[in-house]
Design an enzyme around this catalytic site. Structure first.
Site, PDB file in Angstrom:
ATOM      1  CG  ASP A  40      -0.196   0.054   2.537  1.00  0.00           C
ATOM      2  OD1 ASP A  40       1.042  -0.113   2.529  1.00  0.00           O
ATOM      3  OD2 ASP A  40      -0.856   0.250   3.572  1.00  0.00           O
ATOM      4  CE  LYS A 194      15.306  34.642 -10.048  1.00  0.00           C
ATOM      5  NZ  LYS A 194      15.578  33.207  -9.979  1.00  0.00           N
ATOM      6  CG  ASP A 220      21.541  29.937  -7.551  1.00  0.00           C
ATOM      7  OD1 ASP A 220      21.356  30.330  -6.383  1.00  0.00           O
ATOM      8  OD2 ASP A 220      20.666  30.008  -8.432  1.00  0.00           O
ATOM      9  CB  THR A 225      13.151  24.195 -13.879  1.00  0.00           C
ATOM     10  OG1 THR A 225      13.222  25.609 -13.633  1.00  0.00           O
ATOM     11  CG2 THR A 225      12.072  23.578 -13.005  1.00  0.00           C
ATOM     12  CB  ALA A 226      18.396  24.387 -15.603  1.00  0.00           C
ATOM     13  N   GLY A 227      16.004  27.095 -15.519  1.00  0.00           N
ATOM     14  CA  GLY A 227      15.544  28.211 -16.340  1.00  0.00           C
ATOM     15  C   GLY A 227      16.335  29.480 -16.095  1.00  0.00           C
TER      16      GLY A 227
END
Length: 312
Positions: A40, A194, A220, A225-227
């Site tokens: 389960d 940004k 960083d 998401t590497a955008g």
């Protein structure tokens, strides 16, 4: 010299690869832990050897899925009920760390909730690395040893012998971290401003500083998401940068991240192995932090300071 009989190291499923390297550095075996899964979706944790009176170190990053966090909580609870002397959670990547404040009405503070869950389970100490925000340490009611990936990333950057190097932050929020790198390397700092359309989606970006004919290193704490990081790299390349590479502590790399990095202007992107990476992007390089965590475990056992591990 630490007594190998006084402590034991165990690992959850997702971080076993790192725990094995930590044990190799410490010169001790990885403890025997069994995780039984049921049809389960539930699972149960049991220690296959006595841990009574021992200092226990549990290695588990809490990246998605949430099963990794639940495993860690069950490991802590089982160790408490098995009479371990101290229970130390070694969390190279602390998940939910981006939820560290109420940035709009009626939202949870996930980082605080996870800290409370760990304390309620019975942890005595947390050893982690590069929290998304330093103040998360204050969410805990137990000691937190906060390590920095700069101690492995900076030597790698220095080994490249780059000339005309510039350190850049992909957003204003990471400017303090990038500034520390720039000060240590004695080079200029560039910022990116940004705006986001929504979570994980960058709307626009502008460069604050000069990157023409420079070797740019974007810094960083994590890449999801590497955008942001790929947009910053592409903009800097168009602005005349000689080369652009990136380094980040945690390799989240979810969704389209690997494809974005592969197609971007980045020459390489350097991570630690706090999170495993299997997507096979040729530009991704992972540096191990096993020795860093092993040395911290030694210092905790010997009641020694860990501050001289920090480069800054």
């Amino acid at each position: 010299m630490i007594d190998l009989n006084s402590f034991m190291v165990f690992s959850g499923t997702a971080s076993r690869y790192l725990a094995e390297k930590i044990c190799l550095s410490l010169g001790c075996p990885l403890g025997q832990l069994q995780i039984t899964h049921f049809s389960d979706g539930e699972f149960a944790v049991s220690y296959e050897q006595s841990i009574r009176g021992r200092d226990i170190f549990l290695v588990q990053s809490t990246f998605p899925s949430s099963d990794n966090l639940m495993e860690l909580l069950l490991m802590i609870d089982a160790a408490k009920r098995a009479s371990a002397r101290t229970i130390n959670a070694v969390i190279p990547y602390f998940g939910w760390a981006r939820q560290d404040r109420k940035d709009k009405p009626r939202v949870s503070i996930g980082a605080k909730l996870v800290a409370d869950l760990l304390s309620a389970a019975g942890v005595h100490r947390v050893i982690t690395m590069d929290l998304h925000a330093d103040q998360i340490q204050g969410f805990f009611d137990v000691p937190v040893d906060h390590l920095y990936a700069s101690s492995v990333i900076l030597p790698y950057l220095q080994s490249l012998h780059l000339e005309d190097i510039v350190i850049a932050s992909p957003d204003v929020g990471g400017s303090k971290r990038a500034n520390n790198y720039a000060k240590y390397l004695g080079c200029p700092l560039v910022l990116c401003n940004k705006t986001r359309a929504r979570a994980n989606v960058v709307d626009s970006m502008q460069i604050i500083g000069d990157v023409k004919d420079k070797n740019v290193v974007l810094v960083d704490d994590m890449v999801d998401t590497a955008g942001t990081i790929t947009m910053a790299a592409d903009i800097m390349k168009k602005a005349g940068a000689k080369s652009v590479r990136a380094c980040a502590s945690h390799c989240v790399m979810s969704g389209p991240a690997s494809e974005r990095v592969q197609k971007s202007a980045l020459e390489e992107i350097v991570f630690t192995d706090s999170i495993p990476y299997h997507d096979g992007c040729e530009k991704v390089i992972q540096l191990t932090v096993a020795d860093l965590f092993a040395d911290t475990i030694r210092r905790v056992l010997e009641n020694k300071s860990i501050s001289d591990q920090y480069l800054f």
